[in-house]
Design a protein around this motif. Structure first.
Motif: not given
Ligand code: HAM
Length: 420
Positions: A169-173, A223-231
């Motif tokens: 999501x934009x927040x995660x990014x 990596x972005x994948x590592x900072x993504x939330x569960x959803x």
């Protein structure tokens, strides 16, 4: 006087290229219809503000590549560099997006002032597809399935591979963006000029750099994948699981970030290694925030666009296509025969609209017209001279087999040619 030439990067499609385009366009149209997509056609010229707000102010497309000018009212307008912004604008303007599901496709010219090379042009054709109103991973996968089917129909499936990634999501990014800035700021000496500039404007795009000297730095980047939330993570896992169960060959490319700002969650590109540097033949992803960013109620969206020139290049490297020769080549000898013959030929066309009938309008001797008939590849020559006018008949001469010519009355000729 210097001769006038086409603008660099804007190509003529010559008659010998057209059979490939016809084949591709026909297969695409039929495919889009079979998946329940409706065609939309939007203008090639839009307000510049539309692209700034959708594609993004700090993207290569908006910063360097748009054909932008003031129209006669002093308004800044741009030739469309892509089709998604116009589709969303049209959807909002006509009230077609909110609380509705739409599946749209479009085909047409796009314009980017890039450095031309094989597969990269300043005017190029895209076929795009967009889905509005559905946020399930299934809609992402439908688009990948549909494009995969196109490769199979065109017999190029064995030379393309699907790369997928998630942008969350934009927040995660936003959180990840900071991590990236911190990381790259520790190694300024390893960044090229372009990346130093991007560090301040669009750090995610640094990951896309092809500069060989920067590859070790990029490999080791967070990596972005590592900072993504569960959803978001589960959503991406679902996309990958569906791709796996549908046996669509794919690989995850965590550095696939795309050059347009409107994406979130799934992004994907179909890549080939047969076209040199311009290997992406189709690319897209989700853009759930764009409709709201353009001022309407939030509407989930996902889509892709493919570069048709690149697909034509692949088709041309696989098979020879040419236009079908005429069935019949008309030879008219003398003024009387011209009016009698054209009349008869028009009646032939009325009766047999699918018959390909080419008339030699060049005049001249029987010998020279016959040479052209033979060269045309036609199955038959239809010969009409003064004798035929006198006896109200036409001569049909087979050109590809060794059988004798026959004299026909028009109704009998229609009957005979109806088998072809
Ligand atoms: P894009 O990645 O900018 O995405 O372009 C999509 C495809 O258009 C590329 O993969 C490539 O095949 C082709 N293409 C792009 N630039 C050129 C060029 N200069 N010459 C020839 N072919 C080119 C978009 O345009 C997004 N609107 C895709 C999309 C639709 N995302 C969601 N919906």
């Amino acid at each position: 006087m210097t001769s006038l030439q086409a603008i660099r990067g804007m190509n003529d499609l010559l008659p010998q290229d057209i059979p490939y385009w016809h084949r591709l366009e026909q297969v695409c149209r039929q495919l889009m219809q079979s998946y329940g997509y409706q065609e939309i056609r939007t203008p090639v010229l839009e307000l510049t503000a539309l692209f700034k707000r959708s594609v993004g102010e700090v993207t290569d497309i908006v910063e360097k590549e748009m054909y932008t000018f003031e129209d006669r009212n002093g308004e800044s307008v741009s030739l469309r560099p892509e089709g998604t912004a116009g589709a969303v604008r049209a959807g909002i303007e006509h009230g077609l997006l909110y609380n509705q599901v739409q599946r749209w496709w479009y085909m047409g010219p796009m314009f980017r002032h890039e450095r031309p090379q094989k597969g990269r042009y300043r005017q190029f054709q895209q076929l795009g597809a967009e889905i509005y109103g559905m946020d399930s991973p299934l809609s992402d996968v439908e688009l990948m399935l549909l494009s995969y089917r196109l490769w199979k129909y065109l017999e190029i499936a064995d030379c393309v591979v699907l790369e997928v990634n998630t942008l969350g999501t934009s927040l995660e990014r936003q959180a990840y963006r900071q991590q990236l800035v911190d990381y790259f700021s520790l190694h300024p000496e390893q960044l090229d000029e372009e990346s130093k500039r991007r560090l301040l404007t669009n750090p995610l795009r640094i990951l896309d750099s092809k500069n060989p000297a920067m590859q070790p730095l990029l490999e080791a980047a967070p990596q972005l994948l590592d900072s993504l939330g569960e959803v978001s993570r589960q959503r991406f896992n679902r996309v990958c699981a569906l791709l796996g169960s549908l046996k669509i060959p794919y690989r995850v490319n965590t550095r696939l970030v795309r050059g347009l700002d409107y994406y979130c969650h799934t992004v994907f590109e179909w890549i080939t290694d047969r076209l040199g540097a311009q290997g992406a033949i189709c690319a897209g992803g989700r853009y759930d925030d764009l409709v709201a960013m353009l001022g309407a109620k939030p509407t989930p969206a996902v889509g892709f666009a493919m570069g048709l020139e690149r697909i034509v290049l692949l088709l041309q490297s696989q098979a020879q296509l040419s236009e079908d020769p005429p069935d019949v080549y008309g030879i008219l000898l003398g003024e009387e025969a011209e009016s009698f013959g054209l009349n008869g030929i028009e009646q032939l066309r009325d009766a047999l609209p699918a018959l390909k009938l080419k008339v030699d309008c060049g005049g001249g001797s029987y010998k020279s017209q016959f040479k052209r008939a033979d060269k045309s590849g036609a199955k038959f020559a239809l010969v009409i001279g003064a004798d035929e006018v006198a006896r109200d008949a036409l001569i049909l001469k087979p050109l590809r087999e060794d059988s004798p010519q026959e004299v026909y009355r028009l109704p009998d000729l229609i009957k005979y040619l109806s088998q072809y």
